[in-house]
Design a protein around this motif. Structure first.
Motif, PDB file in Angstrom:
ATOM      1  N   ALA A  26      69.720  97.752 103.650  1.00 19.24           N
ATOM      2  CA  ALA A  26      69.145  96.841 102.793  1.00 19.24           C
ATOM      3  C   ALA A  26      67.567  96.431 103.498  1.00 19.24           C
ATOM      4  N   MET A  27      67.301  97.515 104.405  1.00 21.91           N
ATOM      5  CA  MET A  27      65.871  97.283 105.101  1.00 21.91           C
ATOM      6  C   MET A  27      64.969  97.484 103.728  1.00 21.91           C
ATOM      7  N   PRO A  28      64.051  96.683 103.347  1.00 22.52           N
ATOM      8  CA  PRO A  28      63.150  96.583 102.232  1.00 22.52           C
ATOM      9  C   PRO A  28      61.879  97.495 102.647  1.00 22.52           C
ATOM     10  N   GLY A  29      61.810  98.414 101.597  1.00 18.94           N
ATOM     11  CA  GLY A  29      60.519  98.929 101.485  1.00 18.94           C
ATOM     12  C   GLY A  29      59.367  98.150 101.232  1.00 18.94           C
ATOM     13  N   GLU A  30      57.941  98.345 101.354  1.00 18.40           N
ATOM     14  CA  GLU A  30      56.472  97.533 101.348  1.00 18.40           C
ATOM     15  C   GLU A  30      56.661  96.745 100.046  1.00 18.40           C
ATOM     16  N   ASP A  31      57.370  97.388  98.947  1.00 19.78           N
ATOM     17  CA  ASP A  31      57.192  96.724  97.463  1.00 19.78           C
ATOM     18  C   ASP A  31      58.184  95.414  97.703  1.00 19.78           C
ATOM     19  N   VAL A  32      59.374  95.773  98.002  1.00 17.11           N
ATOM     20  CA  VAL A  32      60.616  94.684  98.081  1.00 17.11           C
ATOM     21  C   VAL A  32      60.296  93.447  98.963  1.00 17.11           C
ATOM     22  N   HIS A  33      59.531  94.040 100.247  1.00 13.16           N
ATOM     23  CA  HIS A  33      59.180  93.011 101.232  1.00 13.16           C
ATOM     24  C   HIS A  33      58.191  92.155 100.699  1.00 13.16           C
ATOM     25  N   ALA A  34      57.269  92.622 100.106  1.00 10.61           N
ATOM     26  CA  ALA A  34      56.276  91.762  99.383  1.00 10.61           C
ATOM     27  C   ALA A  34      56.690  90.707  98.212  1.00 10.61           C
ATOM     28  N   ALA A  35      57.712  91.336  97.563  1.00 19.11           N
ATOM     29  CA  ALA A  35      58.460  90.506  96.731  1.00 19.11           C
ATOM     30  C   ALA A  35      59.113  89.487  97.261  1.00 19.11           C
ATOM     31  N   VAL A  36      59.734  90.021  98.357  1.00 21.69           N
ATOM     32  CA  VAL A  36      60.621  88.655  99.040  1.00 21.69           C
ATOM     33  C   VAL A  36      59.589  87.686  99.556  1.00 21.69           C
ATOM     34  N   ASN A  37      58.633  88.312 100.133  1.00 20.33           N
ATOM     35  CA  ASN A  37      57.453  87.302 100.745  1.00 20.33           C
ATOM     36  C   ASN A  37      57.110  86.198  99.522  1.00 20.33           C
ATOM     37  N   ALA A 134      75.698  75.314  98.700  1.00 19.78           N
ATOM     38  CA  ALA A 134      74.864  74.565  97.956  1.00 19.78           C
ATOM     39  C   ALA A 134      74.875  74.659  96.388  1.00 19.78           C
ATOM     40  N   LEU A 135      75.311  75.993  96.018  1.00 16.18           N
ATOM     41  CA  LEU A 135      75.825  76.421  94.815  1.00 16.18           C
ATOM     42  C   LEU A 135      76.882  75.468  94.321  1.00 16.18           C
ATOM     43  N   ALA A 136      77.906  75.178  94.941  1.00 16.66           N
ATOM     44  CA  ALA A 136      79.108  74.694  94.498  1.00 16.66           C
ATOM     45  C   ALA A 136      78.616  73.191  94.335  1.00 16.66           C
ATOM     46  N   SER A 137      77.566  72.435  95.107  1.00 22.02           N
ATOM     47  CA  SER A 137      77.411  71.192  94.963  1.00 22.02           C
ATOM     48  C   SER A 137      76.282  70.926  93.923  1.00 22.02           C
ATOM     49  N   GLY A 138      75.908  72.142  93.329  1.00 19.03           N
ATOM     50  CA  GLY A 138      74.824  71.983  92.234  1.00 19.03           C
ATOM     51  C   GLY A 138      73.430  71.581  92.550  1.00 19.03           C
ATOM     52  N   ILE A 139      73.090  71.873  93.826  1.00 17.44           N
ATOM     53  CA  ILE A 139      71.622  71.500  94.304  1.00 17.44           C
ATOM     54  C   ILE A 139      70.686  72.905  94.162  1.00 17.44           C
ATOM     55  N   VAL A 140      71.063  73.889  93.857  1.00 24.18           N
ATOM     56  CA  VAL A 140      70.182  75.392  93.912  1.00 24.18           C
ATOM     57  C   VAL A 140      69.512  75.194  92.645  1.00 24.18           C
ATOM     58  N   ASP A 141      68.287  75.508  92.577  1.00 23.05           N
ATOM     59  CA  ASP A 141      67.128  75.509  91.350  1.00 23.05           C
ATOM     60  C   ASP A 141      67.218  76.730  90.920  1.00 23.05           C
ATOM     61  N   GLU A 142      67.155  77.795  92.117  1.00 19.99           N
ATOM     62  CA  GLU A 142      66.717  79.250  91.778  1.00 19.99           C
ATOM     63  C   GLU A 142      67.647  80.240  92.737  1.00 19.99           C
ATOM     64  N   VAL A 143      68.050  81.618  92.261  1.00 13.92           N
ATOM     65  CA  VAL A 143      68.558  82.282  93.050  1.00 13.92           C
ATOM     66  C   VAL A 143      67.846  83.684  92.666  1.00 13.92           C
ATOM     67  N   SER A 144      67.520  84.232  93.881  1.00 14.10           N
ATOM     68  CA  SER A 144      66.701  85.465  93.855  1.00 14.10           C
ATOM     69  C   SER A 144      67.558  86.478  94.624  1.00 14.10           C
ATOM     70  N   LEU A 145      67.902  87.486  94.188  1.00 14.71           N
ATOM     71  CA  LEU A 145      68.552  88.807  94.717  1.00 14.71           C
ATOM     72  C   LEU A 145      67.872  90.125  94.538  1.00 14.71           C
ATOM     73  N   HIS A 146      67.923  90.853  95.791  1.00 16.26           N
ATOM     74  CA  HIS A 146      67.450  92.049  95.459  1.00 16.26           C
ATOM     75  C   HIS A 146      68.555  92.887  95.774  1.00 16.26           C
ATOM     76  N   VAL A 147      68.996  93.923  94.689  1.00 12.60           N
ATOM     77  CA  VAL A 147      70.299  94.513  94.824  1.00 12.60           C
ATOM     78  C   VAL A 147      69.888  95.872  95.157  1.00 12.60           C
ATOM     79  N   HIS A 148      70.459  96.489  96.196  1.00 15.03           N
ATOM     80  CA  HIS A 148      70.326  97.898  96.708  1.00 15.03           C
ATOM     81  C   HIS A 148      71.262  98.891  96.073  1.00 15.03           C
ATOM     82  N   PRO A 149      70.828  99.967  95.970  1.00 15.33           N
ATOM     83  CA  PRO A 149      71.851 101.029  95.176  1.00 15.33           C
ATOM     84  C   PRO A 149      72.603 101.535  96.245  1.00 15.33           C
ATOM     85  N   VAL A 150      73.745 100.967  96.814  1.00 12.93           N
ATOM     86  CA  VAL A 150      74.597 101.281  97.860  1.00 12.93           C
ATOM     87  C   VAL A 150      75.818 100.430  97.674  1.00 12.93           C
ATOM     88  N   VAL A 151      77.015 101.060  97.777  1.00 12.12           N
ATOM     89  CA  VAL A 151      78.295 100.528  98.053  1.00 12.12           C
ATOM     90  C   VAL A 151      78.824 100.409  99.169  1.00 12.12           C
TER      91      VAL A 151
END
Length: 188
Positions: A26-37, A134-151
């Motif tokens: 899951a080591m991000p390329g520059e484009d994914v790293h910039a998006a995470v930033n 945090a999700l179970a308690s209902g306090i999370v306002d946003e979830v951001s996931l970067h899904v990598h093409p690997v199982v």
């Protein structure tokens, strides 16, 4: 008022680390790293589990002067934020060389929500166990996931504690190498 956010990188089968605890896939390329930033640019406080903090604390001492732009950018984001490490085992001596960092012996969702409500910047929950709480308690306002093409077939699940919630997809992006970025808001 800040938001409570959770973000992570994961495999197609929903893991953030494989059975050996590795996440090199899951080591991000520059484009994914910039998006995470961009995802964490407005974070004023990271609330982290011990294992996640132990990985990220390298940013406190890493020399990034010769690194690509997104790496240098994240180092600045990390240095500019407070960190709360939820751990029953770490001692104050373990925080040596970790500026703007304190220990909390418990993860209290109400305290995290209050921290975000009182802040002008976001609070990021880091680590699958804390995110599930945090999700179970209902306090999370946003979830951001970067899904990598690997199982990876097992390991640390992105959401290890059973939580039944509905989400609204608010953004999707494609990146080099087949990585997909997904941003969700919980349905309330």
């Amino acid at each position: 008022m800040g938001r409570v956010v959770y973000g992570n990188q994961m495999s197609l089968d929903g893991y953030v680390a494989d059975r050996e605890g590795r996440f090199d896939w899951a080591m991000p390329g520059e484009d994914v790293h910039a998006a995470v930033n961009d995802d964490v640019r407005d974070v004023g406080t990271f609330v982290l589990g011990r294992r996640v903090w132990e990985v990220l604390r390298a940013w406190d001492v890493m020399d990034v002067s010769d690194e690509p732009g997104p790496v240098r950018d994240f180092a600045g984001i990390w240095a500019g934020a407070d960190k709360v490490v939820c751990s029953r085992t770490l001692g104050e001596d373990d925080l040596a060389g970790a500026p703007r960092t304190r220990i909390s012996r418990t993860f209290d969702p109400d305290e995290v929500r209050a921290l975000a409500d009182a802040a002008d910047r976001d609070v990021a929950v880091g680590g699958p166990e804390l995110a599930s709480q945090a999700l179970a308690s209902g306090i999370v306002d946003e979830v951001s996931l970067h899904v990598h093409p690997v199982v990876v077939g097992g390991g640390t699940a992105a959401f290890p504690t059973p939580v039944a919630l509905g989400f609204e997809l608010v953004e999707e992006r494609r990146y080099a190498g087949g990585v997909v970025g997904l941003r969700y808001r919980p349905r309330r």
